[in-house]
Write a protein that holds these residues in place. Sequence first.
Motif, mmCIF file in Angstrom:
data_model
loop_
_atom_site.group_PDB
_atom_site.id
_atom_site.type_symbol
_atom_site.label_atom_id
_atom_site.label_comp_id
_atom_site.label_asym_id
_atom_site.label_seq_id
_atom_site.Cartn_x
_atom_site.Cartn_y
_atom_site.Cartn_z
ATOM 1 N N GLU A 143 10.112 -11.949 1.427
ATOM 2 C CA GLU A 143 10.410 -10.541 1.718
ATOM 3 C C GLU A 143 9.911 -9.639 0.593
ATOM 4 N N LEU A 144 10.131 -10.055 -0.632
ATOM 5 C CA LEU A 144 9.747 -9.232 -1.775
ATOM 6 C C LEU A 144 8.235 -9.116 -1.891
ATOM 7 N N ILE A 145 7.509 -10.212 -1.738
ATOM 8 C CA ILE A 145 6.048 -10.108 -1.837
ATOM 9 C C ILE A 145 5.476 -9.409 -0.613
ATOM 10 N N GLY A 146 6.183 -9.478 0.506
ATOM 11 C CA GLY A 146 5.737 -8.789 1.709
ATOM 12 C C GLY A 146 5.907 -7.283 1.637
ATOM 13 N N ALA A 147 6.681 -6.812 0.660
ATOM 14 C CA ALA A 147 6.906 -5.368 0.509
ATOM 15 C C ALA A 147 5.677 -4.664 -0.048
ATOM 16 N N ALA A 178 16.922 -4.959 -1.350
ATOM 17 C CA ALA A 178 16.488 -4.885 0.053
ATOM 18 C C ALA A 178 15.956 -6.236 0.534
ATOM 19 N N ALA A 179 15.185 -6.923 -0.308
ATOM 20 C CA ALA A 179 14.658 -8.239 0.067
ATOM 21 C C ALA A 179 15.789 -9.240 0.247
ATOM 22 N N ASP A 180 16.785 -9.182 -0.636
ATOM 23 C CA ASP A 180 17.934 -10.081 -0.531
ATOM 24 C C ASP A 180 18.700 -9.821 0.765
ATOM 25 N N MET A 181 18.917 -8.552 1.098
ATOM 26 C CA MET A 181 19.640 -8.216 2.328
ATOM 27 C C MET A 181 18.845 -8.651 3.559
ATOM 28 N N ALA A 182 17.533 -8.403 3.562
ATOM 29 C CA ALA A 182 16.709 -8.817 4.695
ATOM 30 C C ALA A 182 16.709 -10.324 4.846
ATOM 31 N N ALA A 183 16.595 -11.041 3.727
ATOM 32 C CA ALA A 183 16.587 -12.503 3.780
ATOM 33 C C ALA A 183 17.925 -13.053 4.261
ATOM 34 N N ALA A 184 19.010 -12.383 3.920
ATOM 35 C CA ALA A 184 20.336 -12.862 4.294
ATOM 36 C C ALA A 184 20.708 -12.509 5.739
#
Length: 184
Positions: free
Chosen positions: A59-63, A173-179
């Motif tokens: 998610e983070l690298i996809g941002a 945001a990446a943590d929330m999306a991943a969760a």
Amino acid sequence: MDNKERFIEIFTSQIHRPGAAELLEWLESTDFFEAPASTHYHGSYPGGLVEHSLNVYYELIGAGRVPGVPTAETYAVVALLHDICKADFYAQSTRNQKNSDGKWETVPCYTVREKFPFGHGEKSAFLVQRFMLLTDAEALAIRWHMGAFDDRNNWEYYTRAVAKFPNVMYTHAADMAAAYIVGV
């Protein structure tokens, strides 16, 4: 390639600072690669923690280019290590619950076995820094990866951290999306 192998491949190809090898060795000595990510929310199954960490990374690298994240190493450090506080944190147990027939049955579950009550994000940053140094931006991104949800009084500090290092908000945001989106 399984999730442990993916994690190790990303870790070893992206993180090159002093102490990284020792940190990875420590992770392998814990249950990090077999542990759940939570007791009954996202990733509450064996291997859920490493899967969640990988999902945060993707998610983070996809941002795309995130302000305040100068290197691929920082993406890997923050995403892969944001939840290492959960290594050796959960225990397998059982609990009673009603089945679809309304009868009580014993089912497996996870419980928390906190050995070092230091806070969630703080503990992960602390554990990483036992082995290798974090930049201020990395430490704050790891510390605040849950936003201010772990303490109601922290919104002011979270906001200050985001203002200083925008990667803090992107990591959250990446943590929330991943969760809640990817890891459902």
